[in-house]
Enzyme design. Structure first.
Site, short mmCIF file in Angstrom:
data_model
loop_
_atom_site.label_atom_id
_atom_site.label_comp_id
_atom_site.label_asym_id
_atom_site.label_seq_id
_atom_site.Cartn_x
_atom_site.Cartn_y
_atom_site.Cartn_z
N HIS A 72 0.86 -1.20 0.00
CA HIS A 72 0.00 0.00 0.00
C HIS A 72 0.89 1.24 0.00
CE1 HIS A 72 -3.94 -1.91 1.67
NE2 HIS A 72 -3.25 -2.79 0.95
N TYR A 203 -9.01 5.05 7.90
CA TYR A 203 -9.14 5.35 9.33
C TYR A 203 -10.21 6.43 9.44
CZ TYR A 203 -4.64 3.00 10.29
OH TYR A 203 -3.62 2.09 10.42
N PRO A 294 -3.30 -0.22 18.92
CA PRO A 294 -3.05 -0.66 17.53
C PRO A 294 -3.28 0.40 16.46
CG PRO A 294 -5.05 -1.68 18.40
CD PRO A 294 -4.42 -0.95 19.53
N LYS A 298 1.99 -0.44 15.14
CA LYS A 298 3.42 -0.43 15.46
C LYS A 298 3.93 -1.63 16.27
CE LYS A 298 4.97 3.21 13.47
NZ LYS A 298 4.57 2.61 12.19
N TYR A 386 4.37 6.39 10.02
CA TYR A 386 3.55 5.23 9.67
C TYR A 386 4.37 4.17 8.92
CZ TYR A 386 -0.76 2.69 8.67
OH TYR A 386 -1.75 1.73 8.62
P1 RFL Z 1 3.26 -12.00 21.28
O1 RFL Z 1 2.83 -12.03 19.85
O2 RFL Z 1 2.27 -11.77 22.33
O3 RFL Z 1 4.00 -13.39 21.52
C1 RFL Z 1 4.36 -13.82 22.81
C2 RFL Z 1 4.39 -15.33 22.82
O4 RFL Z 1 4.79 -15.76 24.12
C3 RFL Z 1 3.98 -16.84 24.50
N1 RFL Z 1 3.94 -16.93 25.98
C4 RFL Z 1 4.62 -17.87 26.69
N2 RFL Z 1 5.44 -18.85 26.30
C5 RFL Z 1 5.96 -19.64 27.26
N3 RFL Z 1 5.66 -19.51 28.58
C6 RFL Z 1 4.83 -18.53 29.01
N4 RFL Z 1 4.53 -18.41 30.31
C7 RFL Z 1 4.27 -17.65 28.03
N5 RFL Z 1 3.42 -16.61 28.11
C8 RFL Z 1 3.24 -16.17 26.85
C9 RFL Z 1 2.61 -16.53 23.91
O5 RFL Z 1 1.81 -17.70 23.78
C10 RFL Z 1 3.00 -15.93 22.56
O6 RFL Z 1 3.08 -16.91 21.54
O7 RFL Z 1 4.42 -10.92 21.50
P2 RFL Z 1 5.59 -10.42 20.51
O8 RFL Z 1 6.34 -11.57 19.91
O9 RFL Z 1 6.32 -9.40 21.28
O10 RFL Z 1 4.82 -9.73 19.28
C11 RFL Z 1 4.07 -8.55 19.48
C12 RFL Z 1 2.91 -8.51 18.49
O11 RFL Z 1 2.18 -9.72 18.59
C13 RFL Z 1 1.96 -7.32 18.77
O12 RFL Z 1 2.70 -6.20 19.13
C14 RFL Z 1 1.10 -6.99 17.53
O13 RFL Z 1 0.13 -7.97 17.29
C15 RFL Z 1 0.39 -5.63 17.73
N6 RFL Z 1 -0.50 -5.27 16.59
C16 RFL Z 1 -0.01 -4.72 15.45
N7 RFL Z 1 1.33 -4.55 15.29
C17 RFL Z 1 1.81 -4.07 14.11
O14 RFL Z 1 3.04 -3.87 14.00
N8 RFL Z 1 0.99 -3.79 13.03
C18 RFL Z 1 -0.36 -3.95 13.12
O15 RFL Z 1 -1.06 -3.73 12.14
C19 RFL Z 1 -0.90 -4.40 14.37
N9 RFL Z 1 -2.24 -4.58 14.49
C20 RFL Z 1 -1.89 -5.49 16.72
C21 RFL Z 1 -2.74 -5.12 15.63
C22 RFL Z 1 -2.44 -6.06 17.86
C23 RFL Z 1 -3.81 -6.25 17.94
N10 RFL Z 1 -4.33 -6.83 19.12
C24 RFL Z 1 -4.92 -8.11 19.08
C25 RFL Z 1 -3.96 -6.28 20.38
C26 RFL Z 1 -4.11 -5.30 15.72
C27 RFL Z 1 -4.66 -5.84 16.89
C28 RFL Z 1 -6.15 -5.97 16.98
C1 PHB Z 2 -5.03 -4.77 10.56
O1 PHB Z 2 -5.19 -4.92 9.34
O2 PHB Z 2 -5.20 -5.69 11.36
C2 PHB Z 2 -4.63 -3.44 11.09
C3 PHB Z 2 -4.40 -2.39 10.22
C4 PHB Z 2 -4.05 -1.14 10.72
C5 PHB Z 2 -3.94 -0.94 12.08
C6 PHB Z 2 -4.16 -2.00 12.96
C7 PHB Z 2 -4.51 -3.25 12.47
O3 PHB Z 2 -3.61 0.28 12.55
#
Ligand code: RFL
Ligand code: PHB
Length: 401
Positions: A72, A203, A294, A298, A386
């Site tokens: 994008h 957005y 989110p 980031k 971004y």
């Molecule tokens: P994670 O992905 O939470 O992974 C941690 C792992 O550790 C495991 N764990 C354990 N393992 C062993 N023993 C234990 N006691 C444990 N406790 C936990 C878990 O099972 C898991 O597998 O952390 P990590 O690796 O730091 O990654 C971070 C990302 O997952 C997170 O920041 C993103 O998903 C945030 N996020 C977004 N980030 C972006 O860069 N771009 C996006 O577009 C974006 N959109 C989002 C998002 C997060 C969202 N939610 C669900 C909060 C959209 C949403 C809706």
């Molecule tokens: C997504 O596609 O899941 C998404 C896109 C943009 C955001 C957060 C999540 O800011």
């Protein structure tokens, strides 16, 4: 068992760290509390910064992302019944973002790690950290289907276990410096089997609350609406979700398309930073150390930036005995983290409807949006954040997988 770096958590942070270390000849073991199927099926992030895409490509795990991800060049901001495009590509000298689901990144990393013979223990229980102040820290855990605990003896522990994992808690509370903000907003996210309605993300700041139109593929769409963080998903029938989405994003002659909703859930939003990212020989990375709302997309990208610094620090330590980078790990990461916190906070407060605010504050939000979409300087600032600020530390990876 023994390894150089014991990694807790097989999320983006833990898997990518293990992969980067492997490319530099450093051995690691990953302990993960969930199953492979679960981590490969959890729907979360979608937006990858240019730097994250470049890193995955440079380290040989980007092939499927390049084929199936969607590039994008801009995003759209909607308010006051009008839509305005931010041309990120133009404003940043050619940078772009890629929409590719987090669980697809996870699948690619797990496949690459297992193919390279890595040890990943899934479904482990009772992970605990010991002797982290010493040069030989230990991780204790209960393997799947076992009754006896096992130990990983290592030189360093990487706490990549997300916000709720045990790693951060292993740092004495009186030494942990933590800062946080809780928002009165939640995101109800859906995956829907409908055609893509817009080539770029929208957005939308609407009087009824924020909405985000995103995508996963031409056939599967990802949308979000702002809800009360304490709301129960059981209160949201598919019809109610679609009618709220229509109310918040439809414009004259343009409408999103309804269809079967295949997944829906509500997440709450917080900003959180644990500034103590290193304690003894424990290093925290990713969500274990920081959470962003989110709206700025980031979180995953910050996790990738952390582990890039950590992998380089560990490489310098193992290959030349140099500890300077490891000693500066927190300081280097925190500069990027606070800038991502600022951006995520700004996007969140500009785009969400705070029902406790007066009409004065709401008008300030709309003026901010008006400014950002009419001033080249302001739009450039949004765009460069971004697509991702430049990485602090870079490594030229020679791909050996
Ligand atoms: P994670 O992905 O939470 O992974 C941690 C792992 O550790 C495991 N764990 C354990 N393992 C062993 N023993 C234990 N006691 C444990 N406790 C936990 C878990 O099972 C898991 O597998 O952390 P990590 O690796 O730091 O990654 C971070 C990302 O997952 C997170 O920041 C993103 O998903 C945030 N996020 C977004 N980030 C972006 O860069 N771009 C996006 O577009 C974006 N959109 C989002 C998002 C997060 C969202 N939610 C669900 C909060 C959209 C949403 C809706
Ligand atoms: C997504 O596609 O899941 C998404 C896109 C943009 C955001 C957060 C999540 O800011």
């Amino acid at each position: 068992m023994r390894t150089q770096v014991g990694i807790i958590g097989a999320g983006p942070a833990g898997l990518l760290l293990s992969h980067l270390l492997h490319l530099q000849g450093i051995d690691s073991i990953i302990l993960e509390s969930r199953s492979r199927e679960e981590i490969e099926g959890t729907i979360r992030a979608g937006v990858l910064e240019q730097g994250t895409v470049d890193l995955l490509n440079a380290t040989g795990v980007g092939a499927r992302m390049m084929k199936e991800g969607h590039v994008h060049h801009g995003i759209e901001l909607q308010f006051n019944g009008r839509r305005h495009r931010i041309d990120m590509h133009e404003l940043t000298g050619g940078k772009k973002i890629t929409v590719y689901a987090q669980h697809e990144v996870i699948k690619d990393l797990v496949a690459a790690r297992l193919e390279a013979g890595a040890k990943i223990y899934f479904n482990v229980k009772d992970v605990s950290l010991h002797q982290i102040e010493s040069s030989s820290p230990i991780i204790q855990f209960l393997p799947e289907n076992a009754t006896d605990y096992e130990e990983v003896n290592c030189d360093f522990i990487a706490g990549c276990d997300g916000f709720h994992g045990p790693s951060r808690q292993a740092i004495p509370a009186n030494l942990r410096v933590e800062k946080q903000k809780i928002y009165p907003f939640g995101w109800l996210g859906i995956l829907a089997k409908t055609p893509q309605v817009n080539p770029e993300l929208i957005y939308s700041n609407h009087e009824r609350g924020f909405a985000l139109i995103s995508t996963r593929s031409p056939e599967i769409q990802r949308h979000y609406i702002q809800v009360d963080p304490k709301d129960d998903i059981a209160n949201w029938s598919d019809d109610r979700i679609w009618s709220e989405l229509h109310a918040r994003v439809d414009m004259d002659g343009w409408s999103i398309l309804d269809g079967p909703i295949i997944q829906k859930n509500i997440v709450s939003m917080r900003s959180f930073v644990c500034e103590t990212m290193r304690y003894g020989n424990l290093f925290l990375a990713g969500d274990a150390a920081h959470i962003v709302p989110p709206t700025g997309a980031k979180g995953l990208n910050l996790a990738a930036a952390d582990v890039q610094v950590l992998a380089k620090g560990l490489s310098e330590y193992y290959h030349s005995g140099e500890e300077d980078l490891l000693n500066r790990y927190s300081e280097i990461c925190l500069r990027r983290i606070w800038k991502a916190q600022r951006f995520s906070y700004w996007m969140t407060t500009m785009l969400h409807r705070n029902f406790e605010h007066s009409s004065f504050e709401y008008n300030i939000q709309l003026a901010e949006l008006d400014y950002v979409t009419s001033s080249q300087a302001a739009a450039t600032s949004l765009a460069e954040n971004y697509v991702g600020l430049p990485m602090e530390i870079q490594t030229n990876y020679s791909i050996k997988i």
